[in-house]
Every structure is written in structure tokens, then in C-alpha cells.
Motif scaffolding. Sequence first.
Motif, PDB file in Angstrom:
ATOM      1  N   ILE A 125      -1.162 -10.089  -9.388  1.00  8.76           N
ATOM      2  CA  ILE A 125      -3.136  -8.875  -9.077  1.00  8.76           C
ATOM      3  C   ILE A 125      -3.103 -10.017  -7.794  1.00  8.76           C
ATOM      4  O   ILE A 125      -2.807 -10.676  -7.235  1.00  8.76           O
ATOM      5  N   LEU A 126      -3.245  -8.784  -6.398  1.00  8.65           N
ATOM      6  CA  LEU A 126      -3.703  -9.297  -5.740  1.00  8.65           C
ATOM      7  C   LEU A 126      -4.968  -8.325  -5.278  1.00  8.65           C
ATOM      8  O   LEU A 126      -5.747  -7.647  -4.588  1.00  8.65           O
ATOM      9  N   PRO A 127      -5.318  -9.353  -5.137  1.00 10.12           N
ATOM     10  CA  PRO A 127      -7.294  -9.426  -5.694  1.00 10.12           C
ATOM     11  C   PRO A 127      -8.023  -8.988  -4.375  1.00 10.12           C
ATOM     12  O   PRO A 127      -8.818  -8.610  -4.633  1.00 10.12           O
ATOM     13  N   ASP A 128      -7.911  -9.280  -3.602  1.00 12.09           N
ATOM     14  CA  ASP A 128      -8.123  -8.652  -1.821  1.00 12.09           C
ATOM     15  C   ASP A 128      -8.060  -6.707  -2.584  1.00 12.09           C
ATOM     16  O   ASP A 128      -8.554  -6.002  -0.995  1.00 12.09           O
ATOM     17  N   ALA A 129      -7.303  -6.202  -3.312  1.00 10.74           N
ATOM     18  CA  ALA A 129      -7.140  -5.043  -3.033  1.00 10.74           C
ATOM     19  C   ALA A 129      -7.298  -4.370  -4.213  1.00 10.74           C
ATOM     20  O   ALA A 129      -7.306  -2.935  -5.017  1.00 10.74           O
ATOM     21  N   SER A 130      -7.815  -5.443  -5.031  1.00 11.96           N
ATOM     22  CA  SER A 130      -8.848  -5.355  -6.767  1.00 11.96           C
ATOM     23  C   SER A 130     -10.015  -5.634  -6.376  1.00 11.96           C
ATOM     24  O   SER A 130     -10.551  -6.131  -5.653  1.00 11.96           O
ATOM     25  N   ASP A 155       3.364  -1.125   4.499  1.00 15.45           N
ATOM     26  CA  ASP A 155       2.126  -0.362   4.809  1.00 15.45           C
ATOM     27  C   ASP A 155       1.748   0.519   3.586  1.00 15.45           C
ATOM     28  O   ASP A 155       0.615   0.613   3.665  1.00 15.45           O
ATOM     29  N   LEU A 156       2.153   0.588   2.512  1.00 17.62           N
ATOM     30  CA  LEU A 156       1.923   0.828   1.117  1.00 17.62           C
ATOM     31  C   LEU A 156       0.666  -0.132   0.741  1.00 17.62           C
ATOM     32  O   LEU A 156      -0.482   0.023   0.360  1.00 17.62           O
ATOM     33  N   LEU A 157       0.566  -1.564   0.610  1.00 16.17           N
ATOM     34  CA  LEU A 157      -0.101  -1.894   0.377  1.00 16.17           C
ATOM     35  C   LEU A 157      -1.470  -1.981   1.254  1.00 16.17           C
ATOM     36  O   LEU A 157      -2.443  -2.656   0.777  1.00 16.17           O
ATOM     37  N   THR A 158      -1.126  -2.227   2.527  1.00 14.76           N
ATOM     38  CA  THR A 158      -1.977  -1.648   3.434  1.00 14.76           C
ATOM     39  C   THR A 158      -3.157  -0.904   3.385  1.00 14.76           C
ATOM     40  O   THR A 158      -4.466  -0.823   2.868  1.00 14.76           O
ATOM     41  N   ALA A 159      -2.608  -0.384   2.543  1.00 11.89           N
ATOM     42  CA  ALA A 159      -3.197   1.196   2.740  1.00 11.89           C
ATOM     43  C   ALA A 159      -3.967   1.172   1.102  1.00 11.89           C
ATOM     44  O   ALA A 159      -5.381   1.741   1.481  1.00 11.89           O
ATOM     45  N   LEU A 160      -3.658   0.583  -0.085  1.00 13.50           N
ATOM     46  CA  LEU A 160      -4.474   0.304  -0.972  1.00 13.50           C
ATOM     47  C   LEU A 160      -5.887  -0.234  -0.904  1.00 13.50           C
ATOM     48  O   LEU A 160      -6.478  -0.713  -1.399  1.00 13.50           O
ATOM     49  N   GLU A 163      -8.156   0.973   2.609  1.00 15.73           N
ATOM     50  CA  GLU A 163      -8.891   3.275   2.320  1.00 15.73           C
ATOM     51  C   GLU A 163      -8.734   2.875   0.810  1.00 15.73           C
ATOM     52  O   GLU A 163      -9.926   3.617   0.019  1.00 15.73           O
ATOM     53  N   THR A 164      -7.969   2.770  -0.232  1.00  9.95           N
ATOM     54  CA  THR A 164      -8.229   3.305  -1.458  1.00  9.95           C
ATOM     55  C   THR A 164      -9.047   2.330  -2.327  1.00  9.95           C
ATOM     56  O   THR A 164      -9.774   2.737  -2.787  1.00  9.95           O
ATOM     57  N   MET A 165      -9.202   1.494  -1.909  1.00 11.93           N
ATOM     58  CA  MET A 165      -9.787   0.378  -3.040  1.00 11.93           C
ATOM     59  C   MET A 165     -11.452   0.851  -2.439  1.00 11.93           C
ATOM     60  O   MET A 165     -12.401   1.174  -3.730  1.00 11.93           O
ATOM     61  N   PRO A 166     -11.696   0.806  -0.961  1.00  8.58           N
ATOM     62  CA  PRO A 166     -13.031   1.313  -0.493  1.00  8.58           C
ATOM     63  C   PRO A 166     -13.762   2.132  -0.921  1.00  8.58           C
ATOM     64  O   PRO A 166     -14.576   2.638  -1.396  1.00  8.58           O
ATOM     65  N   ALA A 167     -12.726   3.510  -0.556  1.00 13.79           N
ATOM     66  CA  ALA A 167     -13.129   4.651  -1.353  1.00 13.79           C
ATOM     67  C   ALA A 167     -12.944   4.748  -3.114  1.00 13.79           C
ATOM     68  O   ALA A 167     -14.446   5.416  -3.500  1.00 13.79           O
ATOM     69  N   MET A 168     -12.715   3.973  -3.594  1.00 13.48           N
ATOM     70  CA  MET A 168     -12.771   4.183  -4.976  1.00 13.48           C
ATOM     71  C   MET A 168     -13.654   3.603  -5.600  1.00 13.48           C
ATOM     72  O   MET A 168     -15.024   4.130  -6.390  1.00 13.48           O
ATOM     73  N   LYS A 169     -14.320   2.273  -4.556  1.00 12.51           N
ATOM     74  CA  LYS A 169     -15.818   1.615  -4.642  1.00 12.51           C
ATOM     75  C   LYS A 169     -16.707   3.319  -4.865  1.00 12.51           C
ATOM     76  O   LYS A 169     -18.101   2.999  -5.205  1.00 12.51           O
ATOM     77  N   LYS A 170     -16.617   3.223  -3.630  1.00 13.72           N
ATOM     78  CA  LYS A 170     -17.884   4.118  -3.123  1.00 13.72           C
ATOM     79  C   LYS A 170     -18.016   5.536  -4.164  1.00 13.72           C
ATOM     80  O   LYS A 170     -18.914   5.912  -4.020  1.00 13.72           O
TER      81      LYS A 170
END
Length: 249
Positions: A125-130, A155-160, A163-170
Motif C-alpha cells: 500500500i502506498l500511504p501517500d496515495a491512499s 508518472d502513473l504513481l505521481t498522477a494517482l 491528482e486521483t486521490m485529492p479528486a476522489m476525496k473531493k
Amino acid sequence: MRLTRRACVLSLGMLALLPLAEAQQQPLIRSIVRYRLKPDRINDFNAVMRERAALLKKAGSERYFTVWVAQSGPREVGVVRFHQKWSELTQSRDPKMAEHAVAMAALVARTNACVESAERIVDEILPDASMARGGAPPPFVRSGKLVALPGKLNDLLTALKDETMPAMKKGGVTVWGVARTRYGGPVNEIHTYMGMNGWGDLDQPSPMRKALGDEAFQKYLAKMGSLMVSTEYTIYALQPELSHMQPAP
């Protein structure tokens, strides 16, 4: 999915699919065993798992696991367990099960008889993306398998993460995780999971679309598509009666 038969896989201990467990001390190693069951032994498997969970609970075992059944794709059962350390993956006897060793061995044998094939994946698990909520796991999860293009994994991990995690939270998601495959799969494979209440969640706009808006969402999809070879999603339903879950604090 390529599955290989492993007669001893259940003797490793049925493993706890998908949300993080404790917010205070998040386990970062996840071991998943995906089982294909013999078509005529599904009910037998369920019965054995109920007995197994009851026995572990009676003995006070702290080797927790959750059981999930695929609601899309090939019919499979996923059994997941989280670990704090890699050494916890080593097969060892549970001291709390010492007086129940004979009964547990019989349950393992009965369960093995129900299994047609199995596959074990260990990811990190990558905690900074979860992000995770405390308490019981959600009733459903959407599990994703993302395969990065050569040279695009970082690049994919950085985007997740960015970009992905903050948007999921929002967008209102409370259980979201990203894990990198370490053993049992390609090194450029990323697993994601999102908590759901059920299929009805799909009747609403996706959390990403809700958070970003239509135009930005399309740009996001284009960017992610440029980083990946393929994306695959599967819906799993939690089977609490077959699981040995950690008691609520």
C-alpha cells in the motif's frame, strides 16, 4: 487471469480484499489469495469458511482476514490479509490455535478439496496515495488493475497521488487505496480499490467526474490513458459471515 494450482495455499492461513484496517497504525503490506472454486463445491467452501471464522474467533486469534466474492468477471473468491512487516508473511503456527490444531487441520483439508486453482499476489500500500476510514470495511469495493507503459510507472504513481486521490476525496470517497505489486505479478502493475455501498453507486456520476467537472475529467482520462497499457475493474462484495474481522474498538 492466469491461475496456478497450489494444494498447500490454504495451509498458509486464509488471508484478511481491500480497505485499510486501522487508521492509527496502517498496515502497508497486503496479501491477496484469489481462488477459483469447483462449481459443485461452492456451498461446501462457504460452510467451511464459516466454521473456520467461528473457530478463530472462539480461540481469540488475531490473524484476521476478510472474504470477498467477485460480482463481475470470472467467479472467484478473494481472501485478504494485511501485515505490518514482511516477516509476518512467513508461515508459522498461531499460538492461540494450539489446542485447536487438529480441528483446524481438518478444516484446511476440507477447504482445499473445494479449490480448483489459486493465485497469490503480495502488494504494498502506498500511504501517500491512499486514504481510509476507521471501522468496518465497506460492503463492496471496486478493485482496479492498472498496467503502466514501459518507463511510465513513476508518472502513473505521481498522477494517482497528486491528482486521483485529492479528486476522489473531493468527490466524496472515504475508502480509496493504491498498491504497487511486489510479488506474484508484473512490477509495472498497480492495484487500486474504492469503497462502495453497492451497484447503485454507479447510477450517479463518478467521484472523479463530480470533483473535476466534465472538461477536466476528459483531460484526466486522456492523461491517464497515455500512461497505461490497460485498465481493468472488478466489483467485489464483502462476505462478513465468512470473515474473521478485527473487533471494533
